[in-house]
Design a protein around this motif. Sequence first.
Motif, PDB file in Angstrom:
ATOM      1  N   MET A   1       0.838  -1.162   0.000  1.00 53.39           N
ATOM      2  CA  MET A   1       0.000   0.000   0.000  1.00 53.39           C
ATOM      3  C   MET A   1       0.897   1.244   0.000  1.00 53.39           C
ATOM      4  SD  MET A   1      -3.195   0.952   2.485  1.00 53.39           S
ATOM      5  CE  MET A   1      -3.957  -0.601   2.182  1.00 53.39           C
ATOM      6  N   LYS A   2       0.411   2.323  -0.616  1.00 51.59           N
ATOM      7  CA  LYS A   2       1.187   3.554  -0.750  1.00 51.59           C
ATOM      8  C   LYS A   2       0.486   4.717  -0.046  1.00 51.59           C
ATOM      9  CE  LYS A   2       2.838   2.223  -5.293  1.00 51.59           C
ATOM     10  NZ  LYS A   2       2.954   2.599  -6.694  1.00 51.59           N
ATOM     11  N   ALA A   3       1.279   5.726   0.333  1.00 49.75           N
ATOM     12  CA  ALA A   3       0.744   6.946   0.940  1.00 49.75           C
ATOM     13  C   ALA A   3       1.527   8.146   0.420  1.00 49.75           C
ATOM     14  CB  ALA A   3       0.846   6.888   2.453  1.00 49.75           C
ATOM     15  N   VAL A   4       0.896   9.316   0.472  1.00 52.91           N
ATOM     16  CA  VAL A   4       1.528  10.578   0.088  1.00 52.91           C
ATOM     17  C   VAL A   4       1.547  11.480   1.313  1.00 52.91           C
ATOM     18  CG1 VAL A   4       1.366  12.627  -1.378  1.00 52.91           C
ATOM     19  CG2 VAL A   4       0.719  10.394  -2.296  1.00 52.91           C
ATOM     20  N   ILE A   5       2.721  12.060   1.593  1.00 56.82           N
ATOM     21  CA  ILE A   5       2.860  13.021   2.690  1.00 56.82           C
ATOM     22  C   ILE A   5       3.201  14.369   2.075  1.00 56.82           C
ATOM     23  CG2 ILE A   5       4.153  13.683   4.742  1.00 56.82           C
ATOM     24  CD1 ILE A   5       4.647  10.741   5.274  1.00 56.82           C
ATOM     25  N   LEU A   6       2.403  15.379   2.380  1.00 57.14           N
ATOM     26  CA  LEU A   6       2.625  16.724   1.857  1.00 57.14           C
ATOM     27  C   LEU A   6       3.512  17.492   2.830  1.00 57.14           C
ATOM     28  CD1 LEU A   6      -1.055  17.438   0.726  1.00 57.14           C
ATOM     29  CD2 LEU A   6       0.828  16.462  -0.606  1.00 57.14           C
ATOM     30  N   SER A   7       4.741  17.798   2.407  1.00 61.00           N
ATOM     31  CA  SER A   7       5.711  18.456   3.281  1.00 61.00           C
ATOM     32  C   SER A   7       6.413  19.614   2.599  1.00 61.00           C
ATOM     33  CB  SER A   7       6.764  17.436   3.737  1.00 61.00           C
ATOM     34  OG  SER A   7       6.178  16.403   4.456  1.00 61.00           O
ATOM     35  N   ALA A   8       5.752  20.277   1.660  1.00 63.34           N
ATOM     36  CA  ALA A   8       6.419  21.295   0.864  1.00 63.34           C
ATOM     37  C   ALA A   8       6.344  22.697   1.463  1.00 63.34           C
ATOM     38  CB  ALA A   8       5.828  21.318  -0.556  1.00 63.34           C
ATOM     39  N   ALA A   9       5.249  23.043   2.109  1.00 65.40           N
ATOM     40  CA  ALA A   9       5.027  24.425   2.545  1.00 65.40           C
ATOM     41  C   ALA A   9       5.939  24.819   3.707  1.00 65.40           C
ATOM     42  CB  ALA A   9       3.569  24.620   2.947  1.00 65.40           C
ATOM     43  N   LYS A  10       6.148  26.133   3.835  1.00 70.75           N
ATOM     44  CA  LYS A  10       7.006  26.672   4.887  1.00 70.75           C
ATOM     45  C   LYS A  10       6.307  26.718   6.245  1.00 70.75           C
ATOM     46  CE  LYS A  10      10.112  30.496   5.863  1.00 70.75           C
ATOM     47  NZ  LYS A  10      10.699  31.737   5.365  1.00 70.75           N
ATOM     48  N   SER A  11       5.006  26.823   6.263  1.00 71.31           N
ATOM     49  CA  SER A  11       4.207  26.890   7.485  1.00 71.31           C
ATOM     50  C   SER A  11       4.567  28.125   8.306  1.00 71.31           C
ATOM     51  CB  SER A  11       4.346  25.639   8.346  1.00 71.31           C
ATOM     52  OG  SER A  11       3.470  25.728   9.447  1.00 71.31           O
ATOM     53  N   GLU A  12       4.067  29.257   7.876  1.00 71.51           N
ATOM     54  CA  GLU A  12       4.365  30.516   8.547  1.00 71.51           C
ATOM     55  C   GLU A  12       3.774  30.590   9.952  1.00 71.51           C
ATOM     56  OE1 GLU A  12       3.394  33.724   5.940  1.00 71.51           O
ATOM     57  OE2 GLU A  12       4.634  32.905   4.328  1.00 71.51           O
ATOM     58  N   ARG A  13       2.776  29.792  10.256  1.00 72.23           N
ATOM     59  CA  ARG A  13       2.179  29.816  11.594  1.00 72.23           C
ATOM     60  C   ARG A  13       3.118  29.237  12.643  1.00 72.23           C
ATOM     61  NH1 ARG A  13      -3.487  27.348   9.855  1.00 72.23           N
ATOM     62  NH2 ARG A  13      -2.071  26.399   8.381  1.00 72.23           N
ATOM     63  N   LEU A  14       4.119  28.480  12.210  1.00 72.10           N
ATOM     64  CA  LEU A  14       5.094  27.927  13.153  1.00 72.10           C
ATOM     65  C   LEU A  14       6.406  28.710  13.161  1.00 72.10           C
ATOM     66  CD1 LEU A  14       4.552  24.102  12.748  1.00 72.10           C
ATOM     67  CD2 LEU A  14       4.015  25.520  14.707  1.00 72.10           C
ATOM     68  N   TYR A  15       6.409  29.898  12.542  1.00 75.54           N
ATOM     69  CA  TYR A  15       7.593  30.755  12.590  1.00 75.54           C
ATOM     70  C   TYR A  15       7.841  31.117  14.049  1.00 75.54           C
ATOM     71  CZ  TYR A  15      10.659  34.696  11.799  1.00 75.54           C
ATOM     72  OH  TYR A  15      11.720  35.541  11.827  1.00 75.54           O
ATOM     73  N   PRO A  16       9.022  31.128  14.565  1.00 75.19           N
ATOM     74  CA  PRO A  16      10.326  31.074  13.927  1.00 75.19           C
ATOM     75  C   PRO A  16      10.905  29.661  13.786  1.00 75.19           C
ATOM     76  CG  PRO A  16      10.645  31.651  16.200  1.00 75.19           C
ATOM     77  CD  PRO A  16       9.151  31.507  15.986  1.00 75.19           C
ATOM     78  N   PHE A  17      10.176  28.632  14.250  1.00 75.18           N
ATOM     79  CA  PHE A  17      10.713  27.275  14.167  1.00 75.18           C
ATOM     80  C   PHE A  17      11.006  26.859  12.731  1.00 75.18           C
ATOM     81  CE2 PHE A  17       7.931  27.349  17.936  1.00 75.18           C
ATOM     82  CZ  PHE A  17       8.898  27.139  18.905  1.00 75.18           C
TER      83      PHE A  17
END
Length: 85
Positions: A1-17
């Motif tokens: 079975m396969k899955a896709v994980i979306l990990s491209a965005a910078k996520s500004e809500r977690l800035y400065p981390f």
Amino acid sequence: MKAVILSAAKSERLYPFTETRAKPMIHIAGTTILETTCATLRAAGITELLIVVNHKRESIEAVMEHGHGHGLSIDYVLQDPIDGI
């Protein structure tokens, strides 16, 4: 079975981390969010992952490599430009 994980965005809500690391590489309870996600997927029977990357992708690829150390087969796709939020 396969899955896709979306990990491209910078996520500004977690800035400065997210200024110095990708959101999936943030450590919580001694492990990264991505490693916890991969372990959960593996426990559910997933054997192949496709991870969509962009922001700080080198850190994701360096830790996860091709997944052999995590019991998975991992491929990466670069999303450029980032289309998500």
